[in-house]
Scaffold this motif. Structure first.
Motif, PDB file in Angstrom:
ATOM      1  N   HIS A 220      66.465  65.014 102.010  1.00 48.12           N
ATOM      2  CA  HIS A 220      65.747  64.808 103.266  1.00 48.12           C
ATOM      3  C   HIS A 220      65.562  63.307 103.495  1.00 48.12           C
ATOM      4  O   HIS A 220      65.095  62.593 102.602  1.00 48.12           O
TER       5      HIS A 220
ATOM      6  N   LYS B 264      63.424  61.507 104.866  1.00 44.87           N
ATOM      7  CA  LYS B 264      62.120  60.855 104.681  1.00 44.87           C
ATOM      8  C   LYS B 264      61.872  60.475 103.225  1.00 44.87           C
ATOM      9  O   LYS B 264      61.095  59.582 102.930  1.00 44.87           O
ATOM     10  N   LEU B 265      62.557  61.159 102.311  1.00 39.94           N
ATOM     11  CA  LEU B 265      62.398  60.819 100.897  1.00 39.94           C
ATOM     12  C   LEU B 265      63.129  59.515 100.562  1.00 39.94           C
ATOM     13  O   LEU B 265      62.783  58.816  99.608  1.00 39.94           O
TER      14      LEU B 265
ATOM     15  N   GLN C 197      59.176  58.010 101.432  1.00 35.71           N
ATOM     16  CA  GLN C 197      58.504  58.831 100.417  1.00 35.71           C
ATOM     17  C   GLN C 197      59.346  58.951  99.150  1.00 35.71           C
ATOM     18  O   GLN C 197      59.618  60.046  98.654  1.00 35.71           O
TER      19      GLN C 197
ATOM     20  N   ASP D   4      58.666  61.235  96.138  1.00 33.04           N
ATOM     21  CA  ASP D   4      58.954  62.667  96.240  1.00 33.04           C
ATOM     22  C   ASP D   4      60.410  63.008  95.936  1.00 33.04           C
ATOM     23  O   ASP D   4      60.779  64.180  95.897  1.00 33.04           O
TER      24      ASP D   4
ATOM     25  N   HIS E 145      60.605  64.739  91.886  1.00 28.34           N
ATOM     26  CA  HIS E 145      60.256  66.060  91.346  1.00 28.34           C
ATOM     27  C   HIS E 145      61.476  66.910  91.014  1.00 28.34           C
ATOM     28  O   HIS E 145      61.625  67.402  89.909  1.00 28.34           O
ATOM     29  N   LEU E 146      62.340  67.087  92.011  1.00 28.92           N
ATOM     30  CA  LEU E 146      63.500  67.952  91.826  1.00 28.92           C
ATOM     31  C   LEU E 146      64.460  67.348  90.789  1.00 28.92           C
ATOM     32  O   LEU E 146      65.023  68.069  89.964  1.00 28.92           O
TER      33      LEU E 146
ATOM     34  N   PRO F 284      67.839  71.692  99.919  1.00 29.19           N
ATOM     35  CA  PRO F 284      66.396  71.923  99.779  1.00 29.19           C
ATOM     36  C   PRO F 284      65.593  71.595 101.047  1.00 29.19           C
ATOM     37  O   PRO F 284      64.380  71.647 101.038  1.00 29.19           O
ATOM     38  N   GLU F 285      66.285  71.273 102.128  1.00 29.00           N
ATOM     39  CA  GLU F 285      65.557  70.934 103.358  1.00 29.00           C
ATOM     40  C   GLU F 285      65.279  72.179 104.180  1.00 29.00           C
ATOM     41  O   GLU F 285      64.665  72.148 105.191  1.00 29.00           O
TER      42      GLU F 285
ATOM     43  N   HIS G 159      59.646  70.632 103.923  1.00 30.46           N
ATOM     44  CA  HIS G 159      59.304  69.243 104.241  1.00 30.46           C
ATOM     45  C   HIS G 159      58.488  69.124 105.524  1.00 30.46           C
ATOM     46  O   HIS G 159      57.626  68.254 105.639  1.00 30.46           O
TER      47      HIS G 159
ATOM     48  N   ALA H 249      57.585  70.506  88.654  1.00 26.23           N
ATOM     49  CA  ALA H 249      57.863  69.267  87.903  1.00 26.23           C
ATOM     50  C   ALA H 249      56.609  68.786  87.168  1.00 26.23           C
ATOM     51  O   ALA H 249      56.693  68.323  86.029  1.00 26.23           O
TER      52      ALA H 249
END
Lengths: 235, 156
Positions: free
Chosen positions: A165, A167-168, A172, A175, A178-179, A234-235, B121, B149
């Motif tokens: 995404h 924005k990551l 961000q 974020d 994590h994944l 993942p979006e 998101h 996580a």
């Protein structure tokens, strides 16, 4: 009730205008279940029943110019309660797609144009993208338990390609971690790509099937080029 | 598209947990009141479009991370939209969007949760974005995979 003061408005009505849409809007009972379920109903006088009625009367100009299709969140609660299974949120998307592209509100269209030109919503050059993700990867590697962490970029034959995404990448960055940490813990054979990493497909929101297709084709192109069999979006 | 396999984030997390490839420590969030908000697109819209809604998968994953979590009411197919769907975070109609968030924030408040988990998101951006203005500044919002996580047990 007074008649319309504008006879031309009557002439503009066209009950066959949307007849090729699969949505059976002519079966609307105006029962109000959609209005009750809708998070937007009441705001700006919106009511899904009015919207459906306007479609059934072929009021194209009014619908396309209205704010209604754009303040709707297309959440589909109306669809799930509709006893006639009309599919209102899909019709909202169709109407959105009929608006001239330079009149699409907010940043959606600009983002899509940027995607078309550069591959991502941000218009971020490849070397900047790589700098950002490697920087984040270094931070992960400093955490206890993740000392060997590296981010695989354009890895041929990886088991999974994961899109990102925007924005990551933009603001961000935390974020992103994590994944990626989960992949590391699971010893996954994964990769991201440096060209078409964008996972956000705003054509879904603007009713632009062509733009959606373009983005999906780019992802497929990368999977073919890198011989990757599985996609995680993942979006 | 049948040339390729696809995973949703739920499929992949469940696979890792069931195959024992990741281990999770449930004590990390012990004592917290956790709830789950389901995005329209993974739930009822997925059900309408693809014939399958991801209702139970995220709940199972959540249960691997925390013992004490509560449902929002209503939920699953009747879940209330967070207000950030359909690109509304980007259309510029922000007053309307914040107003939509009121129902979501009220629903979260009624659940008593101080941590809301989302796998989307847009929902994440919306709920985080309106919570201060709508009187829940202390509410924490996390991605489902962020929770996973955070609970990872690493060797070393």
């Amino acid at each position: 009730m007074s008649r319309t003061s504008d006879p031309a408005a009557l002439e503009r009505l066209d009950i066959d205008r949307f007849v090729d849409w699969p949505a059976p809007y002519q079966y609307c009972l105006t029962c109000g279940l959609c209005a009750g379920a809708c998070p937007v109903a009441g705001i700006d006088d919106f009511d899904p029943r009015k919207f459906v009625r306007m479609v059934s009367m072929g009021m194209e100009e009014e619908l396309v110019e209205a704010r209604w299709p754009w303040i709707c969140t297309m959440c589909g609660r109306c669809d799930s309660v509709c006893p006639m299974e009309i599919g209102i949120s899909g019709m909202v998307r169709n109407i959105r797609g009929m608006r001239e592209r330079d009149k699409v509100p907010g940043g959606l269209q600009k983002g899509l144009e940027q995607v078309e030109k550069t591959g991502n919503v941000l218009g971020l050059p490849k070397e900047d993208f790589i700098f950002i993700v490697e920087d984040v990867a270094e931070e992960i590697a400093e955490e206890p338990g993740f000392s060997g962490f590296k981010v695989p970029i354009d890895k041929e034959g990886a088991f999974i390609l994961s899109t990102i995404h925007n924005k990551l990448i933009n603001t961000q960055n935390e974020d992103l971690k994590h994944l990626w940490k989960i992949f590391y813990a699971a010893k996954e054979d994964w990769t991201i790509t440096s060209d078409y990493w964008e996972g956000v497909n705003w054509g879904l929101f603007t009713g632009d099937d062509r733009a959606m297709r373009m983005m999906v084709e780019r992802i497929i192109l990368q999977m073919d080029t890198l011989k990757i069999e599985n996609l995680l979006w993942p979006e | 598209m049948e040339r390729f396999g696809t995973f949703t984030i739920f499929d992949i997390l469940i696979k890792y947990i069931k195959e024992g490839r990741i281990r999770l420590d449930k004590s990390r969030y012990a004592g917290r009141r956790v709830t789950y908000h389901e995005p329209c697109n993974y739930a009822r819209k997925s059900e309408a479009t693809f014939g399958y809604g991801y209702y139970e998968e995220p709940r199972w994953i959540l249960s691997q991370c925390v013992d004490d979590w509560v449902e929002l009411q209503p939920n699953r197919r009747d879940q209330i939209c967070c207000g950030g769907g359909g690109g509304t975070l980007l259309t510029g109609y922000n007053e309307e969007r914040i107003r939509y968030g009121e129902r979501k924030i009220r629903q979260i408040r009624q659940s008593g949760a101080d941590l809301t988990i989302v796998p989307c998101h847009s929902c994440h951006g919306q709920i985080k974005g309106v919570k201060d203005e709508l009187g829940m500044p202390d509410l924490e919002v996390k991605y489902l995979w962020e929770l996973v996580a955070d609970c990872l047990v690493m060797e070393e």
